[in-house]
Design a protein around this motif. Structure first.
Motif, short mmCIF file in Angstrom:
data_model
loop_
_atom_site.label_atom_id
_atom_site.label_comp_id
_atom_site.label_asym_id
_atom_site.label_seq_id
_atom_site.Cartn_x
_atom_site.Cartn_y
_atom_site.Cartn_z
N PRO A 758 37.02 19.49 -20.69
CA PRO A 758 36.67 18.73 -21.88
C PRO A 758 35.53 19.39 -22.65
N LEU A 759 35.59 19.35 -23.96
CA LEU A 759 34.53 19.90 -24.81
C LEU A 759 34.40 19.03 -26.06
N ASN A 760 33.18 18.93 -26.54
CA ASN A 760 32.93 18.16 -27.77
C ASN A 760 32.83 19.08 -28.97
N VAL A 890 32.56 14.47 -32.10
CA VAL A 890 31.20 13.92 -32.16
C VAL A 890 30.63 14.16 -33.57
#
Ligand SMILES: *[C@@H]1O[C@H](CO)[C@@H](O)[C@H](O)[C@H]1NC(C)=O
Ligand SMILES: *[C@@H]1O[C@H](CO)[C@@H](O)[C@H](O)[C@H]1NC(C)=O
Ligand SMILES: *[C@@H]1O[C@H](CO)[C@@H](O)[C@H](O)[C@H]1NC(C)=O
Ligand SMILES: *[C@@H]1O[C@H](CO)[C@@H](O)[C@H](O)[C@H]1NC(C)=O
Ligand SMILES: *[C@@H]1O[C@H](CO)[C@@H](O)[C@H](O)[C@H]1NC(C)=O
Ligand SMILES: *[C@@H]1O[C@H](CO)[C@@H](O)[C@H](O)[C@H]1NC(C)=O
Ligand SMILES: *[C@@H]1O[C@H](CO)[C@@H](O)[C@H](O)[C@H]1NC(C)=O
Ligand SMILES: *[C@@H]1O[C@H](CO)[C@@H](O)[C@H](O)[C@H]1NC(C)=O
Ligand SMILES: *[C@@H]1O[C@H](CO)[C@@H](O)[C@H](O)[C@H]1NC(C)=O
Length: 891
Positions: A758-760, A890
């Protein structure tokens, strides 16, 4: 007609891949550009509108174009009109730039919009090799050789040269100042008309600068094409065009940069029709694999309306099967493969001191060496592998007065040259060591390659102590070198069939090593190779056919049938017992123009498509008509071609060219093997084809061959192709790590690194992930959607996803799967090329394809879905799917 959104995407930009590039190895992720790669002109689209008669209620409101613009303004869609197309029965529509490309979805909703497709750019199929030739080299019978192998010489001998036929060349324009092209432009000249749609500086996406003068003195491609069709005899090379009294129109679509785009080609095609061209020819291409792009659909309609349209099959043979080209795939057009010329003009040198015929050296121009010079060999052993790779012994004499003889091998030519130059050498002859007789890289050194046997002969006589000297005639030294592959299909010809299993290419014509005209400021004459040279040969041949049989639409509509029926099947090599070349590269065979024109047996169909094993059409019927003046007894027979192993065993990747061939053939049986026809009578042949046995379906074998109808010395044939596997079984998404060392498809983060968890992202500017994927095979539908993070699939790449689709893919609500929103849809996408390792990329932004914003705080994944060929767009099981790692959005 139902509206379709077609993102017909050119990923490879028409690039030509040479064999050496193909052998280059894997790519690195850092080579992937993090920009969306759709191969299109940004925000430029071609909208196709239905004919006025199809929407009677709208007729009162004005033209279809006005209706479209009114609709766009009402929806507050910002647009610019580049071109309007108004050719009833062929194409009605407009090329538009939209301020926001997302508006295509809205435009599709308008009644009367048939399709909207992005505009793609094209390059002409690049010459495979190109060699300027000197006007002083008199007596090259180069084009004569191509005329003899195809029967054009016999037509010329009867005075049949295409008079009264109009041929439109859609290319880079022409240098009509060339003396062999008539030295002028306009009524009364060979180049009677045309148009320049682009100007000198068009790049495919800047503003074209059109004018009425198609002169090209900067690029040259179209001038070479024009000479193949129309060069006047009586020139310094003693060559002539195939139809040298035909009238030519030059439609310039390539600038000096050699780039063009869909909207321009479309305009040229329609002007050609309006100007009354009998034949239109295009040496233009880019990998496509499908038959659906605007230029192909329009070319095909023009052909179906009774014009002959000849199109290069393209030069991507190294990329292997299932790599056919746009616009060559136009269904009713004639897509032209290339055969190698039988001879190449090369220079010769003469020998004194020993008895030997003049020796060929590989150069178009004479080496600039005056007088007669003695020969010196760096080794007396003609089998030495590393001749002159090390500094020569100190005992070596001053070499400045010699021509130095060196064996090829072990080190590069530059090393050998440096070693002999150390002793003053100024000129050298290398002799081949088995690598092959070809042009070599010697920089500015005066040197050339000779054949192995000639070098060994000279070397052995020098070793025996004989004094030998050589002379390089500065004129008259040119001779015809017989090419070892002369007459075979040129290896560079792109392989078919199309992904929807149309018969492409259609036929072969000479295209390898063709001498023809070139712009005067660029040297006047050049030898070029490519399917670009084969397509105009067919255009000229078509003109000869029309000149003899009549300029009628019915003759034009049967032209391809005549040419295919009488073409001559080509072997895959000169090795004894080798199979005939697969029809997927040669089509119906090498064109025999004389036989086509004077054939007295007509076949109703010459392309028998057996399709894949799921849609197998093994029972084929075609009608034979005796158009001669006497009764004939016909017999039927079968001549198989090699079965193409189109996918490399144990991989999902199509085999690179030359595509391997098997000698497991189909069998063909007939209801009657012999029949008699009185003049004017017909007979229906019923042929039953049984696919080859013992072939492995996992290699997607394409079998093909010829069904001959023979009467005495006359024989014609229908050509068949079939797939001994089901297209729906072909994996379409590359899920291997073969190319990048990481499994695909993949997400790359904002630094271009592989995202494995997972990455924002903010999805603003560069802070966005890139979806990277490759098509191992063409796909009719490719979709990217954003789904919630908790969506799951069974397995990483699953052709049977747990998601259920309910709707067809048109519009925004593709599937029942809970999608947050659509990102991208592309229809009729071609496969990626395993050799060049080009890839598909899509960079996320903060809006969906439908224009709404992607919500902040969303936790989501990209769902990629690709429909298998012949799959049902509404059936989940026909898609392959992939889910990305989690993307957090985000602020
Ligand atoms: C020129 O070509 C013609 C056939 O087109 C041939 O008859 C003639 O011998 C050729 N002349 C030379 C000098 O090669
Ligand atoms: C084309 O580009 C060249 C070089 O940039 C420039 O000198 C020339 O004026 C341009 N021609 C036209 C017609 O714009
Ligand atoms: C060969 O001779 C011609 C005529 O004398 C001269 O112009 C040319 O420069 C000479 N070339 C070389 C390589 O010596
Ligand atoms: C030949 O090429 C070399 C290296 O490129 C250069 O140094 C040399 O001056 C050239 N010689 C001639 C005669 O052009
Ligand atoms: C090759 O043999 C000849 C004749 O014996 C001799 O003159 C010459 O020097 C030899 N060349 C070399 C490179 O050894
Ligand atoms: C082959 O079969 C498929 C599936 O029925 C069809 O869509 C396609 O048009 C066929 N190809 C040809 C050339 O008839
Ligand atoms: C077909 O090829 C596949 C993959 O190479 C192999 O696993 C399979 O055993 C082959 N089948 C036959 C019948 O040879
Ligand atoms: C075939 O034979 C006939 C009769 O022998 C002859 O007139 C004709 O020219 C021949 N046709 C071809 C194409 O060789
Ligand atoms: C993404 O952002 C959320 C919310 O700010 C945070 O809870 C989460 O830890 C972040 N995830 C990563 C991988 O940085």
């Amino acid at each position: 007609m139902k509206a379709t959104l077609s993102w017909l995407v050119l990923f490879l930009g028409g690039t030509i891949i040479s064999q050496s590039e193909v052998l280059a190895s894997k790519s690195s992720l850092s080579d992937v550009k993090r920009v969306t790669n759709l191969g299109t002109v940004s925000n430029k689209f071609i909208v196709e509108l239905s004919e006025a008669s199809e929407i009677p209620s709208k007729r009162a409101l004005g033209t279809q174009h006005e209706e479209l613009y009114r609709f766009l303004r009402k929806r507050k869609i910002t647009f610019d009109v580049h071109k309007e197309y108004d050719a009833p029965g062929i194409f009605i529509g407009a090329a538009l730039t939209l301020a926001d490309s997302q508006d295509v979805t809205d435009i599709l909703k308008l009644d009367g919009v048939v399709a909207i497709r992005p505009v793609r750019t094209y390059t002409p199929p690049k010459p495979i090799s190109s060699r300027p030739v000197s006007p002083g080299d008199a007596g090259l019978p180069d084009s004569e050789a191509t005329h003899i192998t195809t029967g054009v010489d016999r037509l010329h001998a009867q005075g049949i040269t295409g008079k009264g036929i109009k041929i439109g060349i859609i290319d880079s324009g022409v240098d009509y100042t060339h003396p062999s092209l008539g030295s002028g432009f306009g009524p009364g000249f060979k180049i009677e008309g045309g148009f320049d749609f682009v100007g000198d500086n068009y790049t495919g996406d800047n503003t074209p600068v059109p004018d009425s003068d198609p002169l090209d003195q900067c690029f040259g491609h179209g001038t070479h094409v024009a000479g193949i069709i129309g060069a006047n005899p009586g020139n310094e090379f003693n060559i002539s065009g195939v139809a040298y009294t035909a009238t030519i129109y030059a439609y310039r679509v390539f600038s000096c940069q050699g780039l063009t785009s869909d909207d321009i080609i479309l305009e040229a095609l329609l002007m050609g029709v309006k100007d009354g061209m009998d034949v239109l020819t295009m040496s233009i291409g880019g990998p496509d694999g499908w038959t659906t792009a605007t230029v192909m659909v329009v070319s095909s309609r023009i052909a179906a309306s009774g014009k002959i349209v000849t199109i290069a099959a393209d030069n991507n043979g190294a990329s292997g099967s299932w790599f056919s080209s746009r616009p060559g795939n136009a269904i009713d057009g004639i897509s032209v493969a290339s055969s190698d010329n039988t001879a190449l003009p090369l220079q010769t040198l003469t020998v004194e001191g020993v008895e030997h015929a003049p020796i060929f050296y590989y150069d178009t121009f004479p080496l600039p060496i005056n007088g007669t010079l003695p020969l010196y060999a760096t080794s007396n052993d003609t089998t030495v592998a590393d001749d002159a790779c090390n500094p020569l012994p100190a005992s070596t004499p001053d070499l400045s007065k010699f021509v130095v003889l060196v064996r090829r091998g072990t080190c590069v030519f530059a090393t050998k040259l440096a070693n002999i130059a150390a002793f003053g050498a100024k000129t050298a002859l290398f002799y081949d060591n088995g690598i092959g007789f070809a042009s070599i890289q010697v920089g500015n050194f005066t040197a050339a390659l000779i054949q192995a046997q000639d070098g060994v002969f000279l070397g052995q006589h020098l070793a025996a102590g004989e004094a030998i000297s050589v002379t390089f005639p500065q004129s008259g030294g040119v001779a015809q070198y017989p090419l070892p592959n002369g007459g075979l299909v040129s290896a560079f010809t792109s392989y078919g069939p199309t992904n929807d299993f149309y018969f492409k290419p259609s036929i072969t014509a000479p295209g390898g090593n063709i001498l023809s005209t070139f712009p005067v400021p660029l040297g006047s004459w050049i030898v070029d190779s490519g399917t670009s040279m084969a397509a105009p040969f067919m255009a000229g041949s078509a003109a000869l056919l029309l000149a003899v049989q009549g300029r009628t639409t019915s003759v034009a509509k049967t032209a391809r049938t005549f040419f295919q029926a009488t073409a001559k099947p080509i072997s895959s090599s000169f090795t004894n017992g080798s199979p005939f070349q697969t029809v997927t590269q040669q089509g119906a065979g090498l064109v025999q123009v004389y036989d086509a024109i004077f054939s007295t047996t007509l076949l109703s169909h010459t392309e028998l498509v057996l399709n894949d094993s799921t849609h197998f059409a093994g029972l084929q019927r075609f009608t034979v008509t005796n158009t001669g003046k006497t009764g004939k007894v016909y017999t039927l027979s079968h001549l198989p071609a090699g079965t193409a192993v189109t996918v490399t065993p144990d991989t999902i990747f199509p085999a690179l060219g030359p595509v391997p061939l098997l000698t497991q053939y189909a069998t063909v049986s007939f209801d009657t093997a012999e029949f008699t026809l009185l003049p004017g009578h017909s007979h229906e042949v019923v042929a039953t084809v049984q696919p080859p046995s013992g072939v492995n379906t996992t290699t997607f074998p394409v079998y093909s061959g010829f069904i001959y109808v023979t009467s005495g010395n006359e024989s014609v044939h229908a050509t068949y192709i079939g797939l001994a596997a089901s297209l729906k079984d072909k994996q379409v998404i590359d899920n291997t790590d073969f190319v990048f060392g990481v499994p695909l498809p993949a997400l790359l983060d904002s630094f271009g690194n592989f995202q494995d968890g997972p990455l924002n992202y903010t999805l603003v500017g560069d802070d966005a992930p890139t979806v990277l994927w490759r098509q191992a095979f063409g796909t009719p539908v490719l979709r990217l959607d954003l789904v919630t993070a908790d969506t799951t699939l069974v397995g990483a790449l699953n052709p049977r996803t747990p998601i259920s689709f309910t709707n067809s893919h048109a519009g925004g609500s593709f599937a029942k799967v809970q999608i947050l929103g659509p990102l991208l849809e592309m229809d009729y996408l071609n496969r990626n090329d395993e050799g060049a390792f080009l890839d598909n990329t899509f960079v996320l932004s903060n809006v969906f394809a439908n224009g709404s914003g992607i919500p902040i705080d969303a936790s989501c994944r990209v769902l990629l879905r690709s429909l298998r060929v012949t799959g049902d767009p509404a059936n989940e099981a026909d898609y392959e799917s992939w889910l990305s790692p989690i993307i957090g959005v985000v602020a």
